[in-house]
Design an enzyme around this catalytic site. Structure first.
Site, mmCIF file in Angstrom:
data_model
loop_
_atom_site.group_PDB
_atom_site.id
_atom_site.type_symbol
_atom_site.label_atom_id
_atom_site.label_comp_id
_atom_site.label_asym_id
_atom_site.label_seq_id
_atom_site.Cartn_x
_atom_site.Cartn_y
_atom_site.Cartn_z
ATOM 1 N N HIS A 740 0.864 -1.308 0.230
ATOM 2 C CA HIS A 740 -0.046 -0.047 0.086
ATOM 3 C C HIS A 740 0.757 1.085 -0.080
ATOM 4 O O HIS A 740 1.662 1.679 1.107
ATOM 5 C CB HIS A 740 -1.020 -0.071 1.252
ATOM 6 C CG HIS A 740 -1.948 -1.210 1.136
ATOM 7 N ND1 HIS A 740 -2.400 -1.735 2.398
ATOM 8 C CD2 HIS A 740 -2.598 -1.684 0.211
ATOM 9 C CE1 HIS A 740 -3.238 -2.794 2.134
ATOM 10 N NE2 HIS A 740 -3.560 -2.608 0.695
ATOM 11 N N GLU A 743 1.264 3.671 2.894
ATOM 12 C CA GLU A 743 1.700 3.375 4.209
ATOM 13 C C GLU A 743 3.239 3.408 4.340
ATOM 14 O O GLU A 743 4.043 2.250 4.013
ATOM 15 C CB GLU A 743 1.449 1.905 4.526
ATOM 16 C CG GLU A 743 -0.309 1.726 4.562
ATOM 17 C CD GLU A 743 -0.847 0.434 4.737
ATOM 18 O OE1 GLU A 743 -0.210 -0.471 4.746
ATOM 19 O OE2 GLU A 743 -1.992 0.283 4.712
ATOM 20 N N HIS A 837 3.101 -3.419 7.085
ATOM 21 C CA HIS A 837 2.026 -2.428 6.857
ATOM 22 C C HIS A 837 2.108 -1.309 7.757
ATOM 23 O O HIS A 837 2.951 -1.307 8.634
ATOM 24 C CB HIS A 837 0.966 -3.127 6.911
ATOM 25 C CG HIS A 837 0.468 -4.054 5.545
ATOM 26 N ND1 HIS A 837 -0.287 -3.680 4.807
ATOM 27 C CD2 HIS A 837 0.844 -5.086 5.260
ATOM 28 C CE1 HIS A 837 -0.470 -4.490 3.771
ATOM 29 N NE2 HIS A 837 0.311 -5.605 3.995
ATOM 30 N N GLU A 922 1.614 -4.546 11.489
ATOM 31 C CA GLU A 922 1.228 -3.187 11.398
ATOM 32 C C GLU A 922 1.994 -2.126 12.142
ATOM 33 O O GLU A 922 2.058 -2.260 13.467
ATOM 34 C CB GLU A 922 -0.255 -2.847 11.633
ATOM 35 C CG GLU A 922 -1.232 -4.104 10.805
ATOM 36 C CD GLU A 922 -1.608 -3.561 9.867
ATOM 37 O OE1 GLU A 922 -1.354 -2.275 9.453
ATOM 38 O OE2 GLU A 922 -2.469 -4.013 8.900
#
Length: 1048
Positions: A740, A743, A837, A922
Site C-alpha cells: 500500500h 503506508e 504495513h 502493522e
C-alpha cells in the site's frame, strides 16, 4: 364496600404493604379484582389511591409486580370505559393517568397494550378538552410521552392531531408551568417519525419552533431552563431529519438564528449541550455540495495492457466491492490447502532467484540483475527515462546558502524541455544551470547521497512524467533527537472549525473562492497574493487548492490512478509564505470515518530553509487539528453504492517561521521508490566477505519499473561440503513491504530491517547464519511513484489479489506468489512470512496472524466437533517482539481470519503455501499508548528500530524451535512455548478492530456524532415497529440529548 376496603388498607404498616405487593401473596390480585369488578365511583377512587401509594413508595419492584399481575390492562380498560360518557370524572382521570405514568416506564409492552385498548385517543381527547387545567394536564402529558415512545403510536397520535394540540400549549418564554412545558416538548420530540415531521413542516411549525427557541434564549438569562431550550432544539433536530424540514429550516433563516444563539452561548461551558445540538442541526442542514473537480476519477490515467471481461478491473468505475468483516466460519476455508496451482515446469523458472540453493559455486562477485522471463512481463512503457542534465549541485558549508534562493526555486527540475512542455524551475533567463547549495548530509545519513539520488531518478518512470524532484527527497531526512509528544487537543476545537465552515454560508461575501492550484486546468490558476502549491514530483499528491479566506485554503487530493477513491495520502509543496501568520489548511475529500488526527497525530512538515541551515528534518506540526464530516457529498459509486455519504475534512493550522521559505507537507514520512533504489545501492556497498547479498529484479511493473528482490544470508564458512550443506539447509524467512503506497512507515521499518541485516554486529552475523532472507522491500513501486494511497496502476488493492493474481495486471504479486510456490514445491517452505504495513486508526506496532482455533473461538461453531489440532508456534514471534520492542503491543495483536482478508498475503501464504508463521505487521502512523514510547508520536528512528528489533526477535525465535522444525517447519514447538502464552486467556479477541471498523480510542469529552446521514431513501414511516418502548428521556435531566448530540 368502599368503607371496608379503605378500612383494611388505610392504616397499615410498611411491612404489611410489602406483603400485599409481593409476588408470592395474592394481595395485588385482590386489589385488581376489586378495581375491575366495582361499579362504585368512590370505591374505584379509593382503590386507585391505594395503588398510587403502593407504587409511589415501593418503587420499581412493586410496579413490576403490578405489571406482572395484569395491572396495566386493568387501568387501560378503566380509562377507556370511563371516557365513553363525557365529561369524565376529573379526579378519576387524575388517578388513572398518575398510575399509567408510573406503570408505562416499567411495562415493555405498554405502547402496544395502550393502542390495542384504544387508550391513545382517550388520553389525547382529555388533553384537548383540558388545556387550561394544568393539574390534570400534567399527568396526561406524562402518559402521552410514554405512548409516543412507540413509533406506531407516535404516527397514530400525529394523525389524531397530537401535534396541533401540543403547539397550542407550548409558547414563548414564561416562568409559569415550566414542568408542563418540559413534558409538552418531550411529547413533540418523541413524535419523531417522518410522517409527523412532514405534517409539522407542512403546517409551518418549524419557523414557530425557531421563534420560540429565540425567545427562550433571550429571556432565560440565568440559564435555569436549559432543559426546555435543549428539548426545543431536539424538536427542530427531528424535523430537519427530512429533506422538506431542512429546506424549511434554511428558508426560515435557521442557520443564522442557531449560529447567532450558539455564538452567544460559547462562553458558558454549561451551555455546551445547546451549542452541540445546534451545531449538529446546522451541519445536517448545510446544503450538500459536489467537490470542485470536474470528475472524481484520477487526473491521471494509465492504459492497461489487458482487462479480462467481467473481471474486477472492468468495473473500476462501478461500485467497489463491499467489505465483509465477518469472521470466517467455514472450517474448510480455514484449513491449509497445500496444492500446487501451477505446474512445476512453470515454477522451475524461479530457480533463478534461488541460486544459493543450487550446486553451482557461490560467488562473492556482483550479481547480474535481470527480470525473470521477459515474455511473462508487461512490455516497457514508451516513455523515455527522465534526464537531469539541467542541474548541477554545489555543496558548501552549512548556513552559507542565500536565503532568497529558497524562494526562487520551485523544485529541482529534471528536464525543463521534456515532452515539449515548459516547466517552472531553477533556470534563469539565460538558460544556465541552477546552482543549489545544500548541506552535506553524508555524515548524518550514510545511506543518503543527493547526487546518487538524482542519477537514480533518471530511470524512474511515472505516469505524469514528473520533471521535478522534491527538496526533502533530495536533501534527505535526519531523525530528530528529541521525540515528539502526541498532541493534546484543546476542548472545542472541532466545534470552532465547524462554526467557521458555517460562516461561509452565512457570510458568503467573505469567501474568496480563488483557485490557486489545479492539476485539471493548470492555466486557470491565479497565485497573486496567495500561497503557491506544487505536487508534481515523485510520490506527490495534491490535485487542487482553493483560497477561501486570506489565510485559509481548501485542498483536494487526487484519487489513485485508474480509480475514483482512496483519498488519504498527501505530499505537496507550499511556497510564497509569510512568517508569523496562522494558515489554516482543510483537506476536504478524506474518506475514512475517523482518523488518528482526532487522537493526537500531527501532519509532517519539512522546511527547506531549516534544511539549508543544517536541520534537514521532517517534523510533526500543526495545531487545532481535527477530522470531521463535511458538507461535500460522495457519489454512490465512490461510496460503495451507499447513498447520502459525505466526505470528511482534515483541518490543521500552521504558523511558518521563516521568510521566503518553501515547506513540504505529508501524511507521513515520505519514502519514494527512488529513495529505496538509492538505499539498496548504498547497502550493497556495505557488503563484506561474510555477507551473501544478491539483488535481482523480480519483474517489471505496469509502469515499466523494476521490483527489487533481495537475498541476504551469511557466506558459508568454507567451500567444504559440510559448510555448503549447512548454508543450503538454512530455513527461509520471506519479508515484504509497501504493498500500500500510502503506508510509508512500512518502508522505514523495512529500512531498519535491511540495515540491521547488512550490519557487522555479531548478532547480525548469527542471524545471517541462521536464515536465508528473501525480501521484496516494495511490492507496489508504481503506486509509490505516482502518489497513490492504496492501489497499483490497475486501480486495485494488490493486497486483495493474492488468491488469484494476474500476471499482466498484478505482476509483483503474481511473481512473489510464484516464488513462494516454488520454495514450497522444492521443500523450502519459509519458516516465517511477514508483510510490513501501516495502520491509520490504531496506535503501537502489532501483528495479525492466522489461527484456526482462535477464529473458531469467535464464532458459534462447536470447536469440539471440528477435531482441531494446531501448533501454537504462530504466537512465539509476537510474544518475543512484545518483550523486546518497546513500540510493540501484544494486546493489539489478533490471529483471527476474517472473510474480508481471505485474499490477502497473510491468509493466502498461511493457507496455500503452508506457512504457519504468516503475519502482517502493522505500524502505527500516530504513536504509542503503552511502553517506553507511551504518549509519543512515532518517528523514523522508532520505525527503523522496530525493523531491527524484528531481526533480533527472529534470532531469538531460533532458540524456541527445534532443529527438526528448522528443517521441516512442521513439528510442534518445545514446551517452552507453552510458557509464553496462556491459551485459555484468548476466548475474547483482544482487538476488535481486526474484523470490524471500530475505534480503539476512548470517547472524547466532545464526542463526534457521525450518525446524522439524513438519508431520504429510508422513510421511517415505512419501517416496522421493532421495539414497543424506547428508552424514555427524563425531562428533568440534562443528559437527554448530551449522550447522542455531543460534538467534538
Amino acid at each position: 364496600m368502599g368503607l371496608s376496603v379503605n378500612g383494611v388498607f388505610g392504616h397499615v404498616s410498611e411491612k404489611t404493604r410489602n406483603e400485599v405487593a409481593s409476588k408470592s401473596s395474592g394481595g395485588m390480585e385482590i386489589i385488581l379484582s376489586s378495581l375491575e369488578n366495582t361499579q362504585d365511583l368512590q370505591t374505584t377512587l379509593n382503590i386507585l389511591a391505594i395503588l398510587n401509594e403502593l407504587l409511589t413508595v415501593g418503587g420499581g419492584r412493586r410496579t413490576g409486580v403490578f405489571v406482572s399481575k395484569g395491572g396495566t390492562a386493568v387501568l387501560l380498560q378503566l380509562l377507556v370505559s370511563s371516557s365513553k360518557d363525557p365529561p369524565a370524572n376529573e379526579e378519576l382521570m387524575l388517578h388513572i393517568h398518575s398510575l399509567l405514568g408510573k406503570v408505562g416506564l416499567k411495562d415493555r409492552k405498554f405502547g402496544v397494550k395502550a393502542r390495542l385498548n384504544g387508550a391513545l385517543n382517550a388520553t389525547l381527547n382529555l388533553v384537548k378538552h383540558n388545556l387550561q387545567n394544568y393539574k390534570l394536564l400534567l399527568p396526561c402529558l406524562q402518559v402521552l410521552r410514554v405512548y409516543s415512545s412507540n413509533l406506531v403510536n407516535a404516527v397514530s397520535l400525529g394523525k389524531s392531531g397530537a401535534l396541533e394540540i401540543m403547539f397550542e400549549i407550548i409558547g414563548p418564554f414564561s416562568k409559569k408551568s415550566t414542568t408542563l412545558l418540559k413534558y409538552v416538548v418531550c411529547v413533540l420530540c418523541m413524535c419523531s417519525s417522518g410522517m409527523n415531521a412532514r405534517r409539522a413542516v407542512d403546517t409551518g411549525y418549524l419557523p414557530t419552533l425557531l421563534t420560540i427557541y429565540q425567545d427562550w434564549h433571550r429571556n432565560d438569562t440565568r440559564h435555569r431552563h436549559v432543559v426546555i431550550r435543549k428539548s426545543i432544539l431536539g424538536c427542530i433536530k427531528n424535523l430537519t431529519n427530512i429533506k422538506l424540514g431542512r429546506k424549511a429550516f434554511i428558508d426560515a433563516n435557521g442557520m443564522r438564528i442557531l449560529y447567532n444563539t450558539s455564538t452567544e452561548c460559547l462562553s458558558v461551558r454549561t451551555l455546551d449541550p445547546l451549542v452541540n445540538t445546534s451545531s449538529l442541526i446546522m451541519r445536517k442542514c448545510f446544503p450538500k455540495n459536489r467537490l470542485p473537480p470536474p470528475t472524481i476519477k484520477s487526473v491521471f490515467h494509465h492504459p492497461l495492457p489487458h482487462i479480462p471481461a467481467g473481471g474486477p478491473v472492468a468495473q473500476l468505475y462501478n461500485q467497489p466491492p463491499t467489505c465483509n468483516d465477518d469472521i470466517e466460519t467455514d472450517i474448510n476455508k480455514l484449513r491449509p490447502i497445500q496444492m500446487n496451482t501451477r505446474p512445476f515446469d512453470e515454477l522451475r523458472a524461479y530457480e533463478y532467484f534461488c541460486r544459493e540453493f543450487s550446486k553451482k559455486c557461490i560467488s562473492l562477485g556482483p550479481q547480474n540483475r535481470r527480470p525473470l522471463r521477459e515474455d511473462l512481463l508487461t512490455p516497457k512503457s514508451n516513455e523515455s527515462p527522465l534526464e537531469l542534465d539541467s542541474i548541477s549541485i554545489s555543496k558548501g558549508p552549512e548556513g552559507t546558502a542565500d536565503p532568497d534562493l529558497v524562494c526562487s526555486l520551485g523544485s529541482l527540475v529534471l528536464d525543463a524541455g521534456m515532452n515539449g512542455g515548459s516547466v517552472d524551475g531553477p533556470q534563469d533567463e539565460g538558460g544556465e544551470q541552477a546552482v543549489l547549495e545544500v548541506p552535506d548530509t553524508a555524515a548524518l545519513l550514510p545511506l543518503h547521497d543527493p547526487d546518487l539520488y538524482l542519477e537514480i531518478v533518471k530511470s524512474t518512470r511515472s505516469v505524469p512524467a514528473y520533471t521535478e524532484v522534491a527538496y526533502p527527497d533530495y536533501f534527505g531526512h535526519v531523525a530528530l533527537s528529541l521525540r515528539e509528544p502526541i498532541l493534546e487537543r484543546a476542548y472545542g476545537v472541532q466545534r470552532t472549525k465547524i462554526f467557521q465552515d458555517i460562516e461561509r454560508l452565512i457570510h458568503p461575501s467573505d469567501i474568496l473562492d480563488k483557485v490557486v492550484y489545479d492539476l485539471d486546468n493548470q492555466r486557470s490558476v491565479c497565485t497573486i497574493g496567495s500561497l503557491k502549491f506544487n505536487s508534481k514530483f515523485e510520490s506527490g499528491n495534491l490535485r487542487k487548492a482553493i483560497q477561501v479566506r486570506k489565510f485559509e485554503y481548501d485542498l483536494i487530493l487526487n484519487s489513485d490512478i485508474n480509480s475514483n477513491h482512496y483519498h488519504q495520502w498527501f505530499y505537496f509543496e507550499v511556497g510564497n509564505i509569510r512568517p508569523g501568520v496562522r494558515y489554516r489548511f482543510n483537506i476536504i475529500n478524506c474518506e475514512k470515518s475517523n482518523s488518528q488526527f482526532n487522537y493526537g497525530m500531527q501532519v509532517l512538515m519539512y522546511s527547506v530553509q531549516d534544511a539549508i541551515n543544517g536541520s534537514p528534518h521532517w517534523v510533526r506540526t500543526g495545531s487545532d487539528i481535527c477530522y470531521y464530516k463535511n458538507n461535500f457529498s460522495r457519489s454512490s459509486i465512490a461510496a460503495g453504492g451507499q447513498k447520502g455519504k459525505s466526505y470528511f475534512t482534515l483541518t490543521f493550522t500552521v504558523t511558518f517561521q521563516h521568510k521566503d521559505d518553501v515547506c513540504y507537507f505529508a501524511y507521513h514520512y515520505p519514502y519514494t521508490y527512488s529513495m529505496l533504489k538509492m538505499h539498496l545501492q548504498k547497502l550493497s556497498a556495505l557488503r563484506t566477505a561474510q555477507i551473501y547479498y544478491r539483488q535481482d529484479d523480480l519483474c517489471e511493473t505496469l509502469g515499466g519499473n523494476s521490483c527489487p528482490l533481495l537475498t541476504i544470508t551469511a557466506m558459508p564458512g568454507s567451500s567444504s561440503n559440510d559448510h555448503i550443506s549447512q548454508f543450503r539447509s538454512r530455513p527461509v524467512v520471506f519479508l515484504s513491504a509497501r504493498v500500500h503506497p500510502g503506508e510509508t512507515n512500512s518502508s522505514w521499518v523495512m529500512k531498519g530491517t535491511l540495515e540491521y541485516l547488512m550490519s557487522c554486529s555479531p548478532q547480525a552475523q548469527r542471524l545471517r547464519e541462521s536464515y536465508i532472507f528473501k525480501i521484496i522491500p516494495m511490492l507496489n513501486p508504481d503506486g509509490v511513484i505516482n502518489g497513490n494511497h492504496r492501489c497499483s496502476l490497475s486501480g486495485e488493492d494488490l493486497n486483495r489479489q493474492w488468491q488469484n493474481p494476474n500476471a499482466e495486471l498484478h505482476p509483483t504479486i503474481y511473481h512473489a506468489k510464484s516464488l513462494l510456490q516454488y520454495l514450497r514445491a522444492t521443500g523450502r517452505t519459509p519458516l516465517v512470512f511477514c508483510d510490513y504495513h501501516g495502520h491509520s486508526r490504531k496506535k503501537n506496532v502489532f501483528m495479525y496472524g492466522c489461527s484456526i482455533k482462535e477464529t473458531v473461538w469467535q464464532t458459534n461453531v462447536n470447536s469440539s466437533t471440528c477435531e482441531l489440532h494446531e501448533d501454537l508456534g504462530y504466537r512465539t514471534l509476537p510474544k518475543l517482539l512484545s518483550q523486546m520492542a518497546p513500540a510493540f503491543s501484544l494486546s493489539s495483536c489478533s490471529f483471527v481470519v476474517e472473510r474480508s482478508k481471505e485474499t490477502t498475503a497473510r491468509v493466502v501464504v498461511w493457507r496455500e503455501i503452508g506457512v504457519q508463521r504468516s503475519y502482517t505487521m502493522e505500524s502505527t502512523l500516530c504513536g504509542c499508548d503503552q511502553g517506553k514510547y507511551k504518549g509519543l508520536q512515532i518517528g523514523t528512528s522508532e520505525l527503523e528500530e522496530m525493523g531491527a528489533q524484528f531481526c533480533l526477535a527472529l534470532l531469538r525465535l531460533r532458540r524456541f524451535t527445534s532443529p527438526l522444525e528448522l528443517h521441516n517447519h512442521n513439528s510442534h514447538l518445545l514446551d517452552t512455548e507453552n510458557d509464553l502464552i496462556d491459551t485459555r486467556s484468548i476466548p475474547n479477541i483482544t482487538s476488535p478492530t481486526t474484523y470490524v471498523l471500530e475505534e480503539d480510542e476512548p470517547a472524547f469529552l466532545e464526542e463526534v456524532d457521525y450518525s446524522a446521514e439524513s438519508n431520504d431513501e429510508n422513510d421511517p414511516d415505512l419501517e416496522p415497529d421493532l421495539q414497543d418502548n424506547h428508552a424514555l428521556p427524563d425531562p428533568n435531566s440534562d443528559s437527554e440529548f448530551s449522550r447522542q448530540d455531543s460534538l467534538n
